[in-house]
Scaffold this motif. Sequence first.
Motif, PDB file in Angstrom:
ATOM      1  N   ASP A 382       0.822  -1.221   0.000  1.00  0.00           N
ATOM      2  CA  ASP A 382       0.000   0.000   0.000  1.00  0.00           C
ATOM      3  C   ASP A 382       0.853   1.268   0.000  1.00  0.00           C
ATOM      4  OD1 ASP A 382       1.095  -0.468   2.398  1.00  0.00           O
ATOM      5  OD2 ASP A 382      -0.741  -0.178   3.588  1.00  0.00           O
ATOM      6  N   ALA A 383       2.149   1.133  -0.396  1.00  0.00           N
ATOM      7  CA  ALA A 383       3.026   2.313  -0.409  1.00  0.00           C
ATOM      8  C   ALA A 383       2.472   3.363  -1.372  1.00  0.00           C
ATOM      9  CB  ALA A 383       4.435   1.910  -0.838  1.00  0.00           C
ATOM     10  N   PRO A 384       2.474   4.651  -0.987  1.00  0.00           N
ATOM     11  CA  PRO A 384       1.959   5.682  -1.893  1.00  0.00           C
ATOM     12  C   PRO A 384       2.795   5.750  -3.161  1.00  0.00           C
ATOM     13  CG  PRO A 384       2.414   6.586   0.295  1.00  0.00           C
ATOM     14  CD  PRO A 384       2.963   5.192   0.277  1.00  0.00           C
ATOM     15  N   LEU A 385       2.104   6.061  -4.263  1.00  0.00           N
ATOM     16  CA  LEU A 385       2.787   6.233  -5.552  1.00  0.00           C
ATOM     17  C   LEU A 385       3.314   7.665  -5.634  1.00  0.00           C
ATOM     18  CD1 LEU A 385       0.442   4.835  -8.353  1.00  0.00           C
ATOM     19  CD2 LEU A 385       2.823   4.213  -7.956  1.00  0.00           C
ATOM     20  N   LEU A 386       4.580   7.815  -5.964  1.00  0.00           N
ATOM     21  CA  LEU A 386       5.113   9.155  -6.245  1.00  0.00           C
ATOM     22  C   LEU A 386       4.814   9.458  -7.701  1.00  0.00           C
ATOM     23  CD1 LEU A 386       8.525   8.901  -4.405  1.00  0.00           C
ATOM     24  CD2 LEU A 386       6.881  10.752  -4.088  1.00  0.00           C
ATOM     25  N   LEU A 387       4.083  10.527  -7.962  1.00  0.00           N
ATOM     26  CA  LEU A 387       3.659  10.862  -9.328  1.00  0.00           C
ATOM     27  C   LEU A 387       4.490  12.033  -9.831  1.00  0.00           C
ATOM     28  CD1 LEU A 387       1.447   9.914 -11.278  1.00  0.00           C
ATOM     29  CD2 LEU A 387      -0.008  11.732 -10.390  1.00  0.00           C
ATOM     30  N   ILE A 388       5.262  11.809 -10.912  1.00  0.00           N
ATOM     31  CA  ILE A 388       6.161  12.857 -11.422  1.00  0.00           C
ATOM     32  C   ILE A 388       6.016  12.991 -12.944  1.00  0.00           C
ATOM     33  CG2 ILE A 388       7.808  12.460  -9.530  1.00  0.00           C
ATOM     34  CD1 ILE A 388       9.661  11.152 -11.672  1.00  0.00           C
ATOM     35  N   GLY A 389       6.813  13.873 -13.534  1.00  0.00           N
ATOM     36  CA  GLY A 389       6.754  14.117 -14.983  1.00  0.00           C
ATOM     37  C   GLY A 389       5.743  15.230 -15.267  1.00  0.00           C
ATOM     38  N   GLY A 390       5.762  15.734 -16.497  1.00  0.00           N
ATOM     39  CA  GLY A 390       4.881  16.847 -16.864  1.00  0.00           C
ATOM     40  C   GLY A 390       3.415  16.561 -16.575  1.00  0.00           C
ATOM     41  N   GLY A 391       2.977  15.321 -16.809  1.00  0.00           N
ATOM     42  CA  GLY A 391       1.572  14.962 -16.616  1.00  0.00           C
ATOM     43  C   GLY A 391       1.115  15.048 -15.165  1.00  0.00           C
ATOM     44  N   ALA A 392       2.059  14.923 -14.234  1.00  0.00           N
ATOM     45  CA  ALA A 392       1.701  14.960 -12.805  1.00  0.00           C
ATOM     46  C   ALA A 392       1.103  16.316 -12.425  1.00  0.00           C
ATOM     47  CB  ALA A 392       2.930  14.663 -11.946  1.00  0.00           C
TER      48      ALA A 392
END
Length: 476
Positions: A382-392
Amino acid sequence: MGAQAAGPLVVGVDSSTQSTKALVVDAVTGAVIARGQAPHTVSGGAGKESDPRQWWQALGEALAQCGDAARQASAVSVGGQQHGLVTLDAAGAPVRPAMLWNDVRPAPQSERLIAERGGAAAWADRVGSVPGPAFTVAKWAWLKANEPASAAATAAVRLPHDYLTERLTGEAVTDRGDASGTSWWASSTESYDAEILAHIGLDPALLPRVALPGEAAGTVHAGHLPLPKGALVAAGTGDNMAAALGLGLRPGRPVLSLGTSGTVYAVSTHRPADPTGTVAGFADARGDWLPLACTLNCTLAVDRVAALLGRDRESVEDGGEVVMLPFLDGERTPNLPGASGLVHGLRHDTTGGQLLQAAYDGAVFTLLQALDRVLDADAAPDAPLLLIGGGARGRAWRETVRRLSGRPVVVPEARELVALGAAAQAAGLLLEEDPAAVARRWETARGAEYEARPRDEAAWERLTATLVDGAPLLRR
Ligand SMILES: Nc1ncnc2c1ncn2[C@@H]1O[C@H](COP(=O)(O)OP(=O)(O)O)[C@@H](O)[C@H]1O
Ligand SMILES: O=C(CO)[C@@H](O)[C@H](O)COP(=O)(O)O
């Protein structure tokens, strides 16, 4: 110019598919003092190519936008798009444009190489990855078969980041992270694989030295960029490895990056070897591993669907049952290089907003499907997802990831994590510190947290069924 500097300055560069981004960063605090960005041109059609000289020019422009701050830097590092085949002649000039990671023309060469050397499991076991069309080994084989004169004229083979590092330093140096995307660097021995190189007819003398983690490539020797002569230059790395550094990732923390490519990855202490080829068994830039899955159709594909529908990228609508697999460029995950986009379930009452939402769903689904394979025993379920990149930066992307993953999501405030990771590598070299520890000190992963939502099982099942039932069309 941004904040005032307290410590020495370092420059981090992200030479990615669409542009070069440069950051001047305070090595002690991580404050971004100045930034610059300049675009690249990528050829359209079946092949995807760029002129490496344009990357060098774009680097100069991005640094010039940083003003005096870049001229005061004590260390520099370059992160670059992975896998690209840069072929240089004896004078160091490109023999032809670079073939990029998303060029699917080498699909037949990829299949042949896999078969000729013992099959997918043997490749995964030996080099860490099954060499799909993205991998540099398949691109070299394509060049030998289709442009033998270009292959014969090649006196040096480089990846995008080490081409730029060499122009900065005069030294032919790469690193284990980017080298692991060639498939002629074997993760089982952590060195170039002489048998594979002989098999594809590539002389090892044409390749750069692989620096050890933490080792310098050299110093800035070229006077024509706005950087001080003699500044330290780190070995650099592939863009995904640089982002892992930039986030100060510890093993098991999952990352989802939404850019020209879509990627899911996590640092691991175990050497990956996925015989299905879904997970690439990359090395990271420090001495650990970076199992990663990559899609070809991410932000550009969804933006294209939005443009076709004449809609803003955020104007999505809920409801309906339409499904889209937005494989406009063929696809890498799953391995369907000849695929095109597929729409299923279109009705009279389907709205444009629902069709756009379906494009987001298809792009995110293919990444999340691969995530379970990427994560190993190091990862908490259940580790949180790190959301990166331009789309984030986009709400529609973020909400789609939350709805289809069922996981909490964290969006770091820091925008340019590849360039920041390169800056952390430069700072680590300058201050003799672990670059990931530098990034953790800079608190680059800090950001807004979004709690988990129940996964949209109905949408997931529709997407799974369309992928399975559409296989004959997608494999054409
Ligand atoms: N505010 C935003 N909302 C949604 N998408 C965005 C936003 N800003 C940029 N993007 C998307 O980000 C993409 C570029 O991402 P980036 O990570 O910079 O690319 P690259 O992978 O080439 O480094 C663009 O194709 C664009 O679609
Ligand atoms: O091929 C891969 C990873 O294996 C891509 O992630 C490239 O490294 C290109 O990256 P971006 O230009 O999207 O940053």
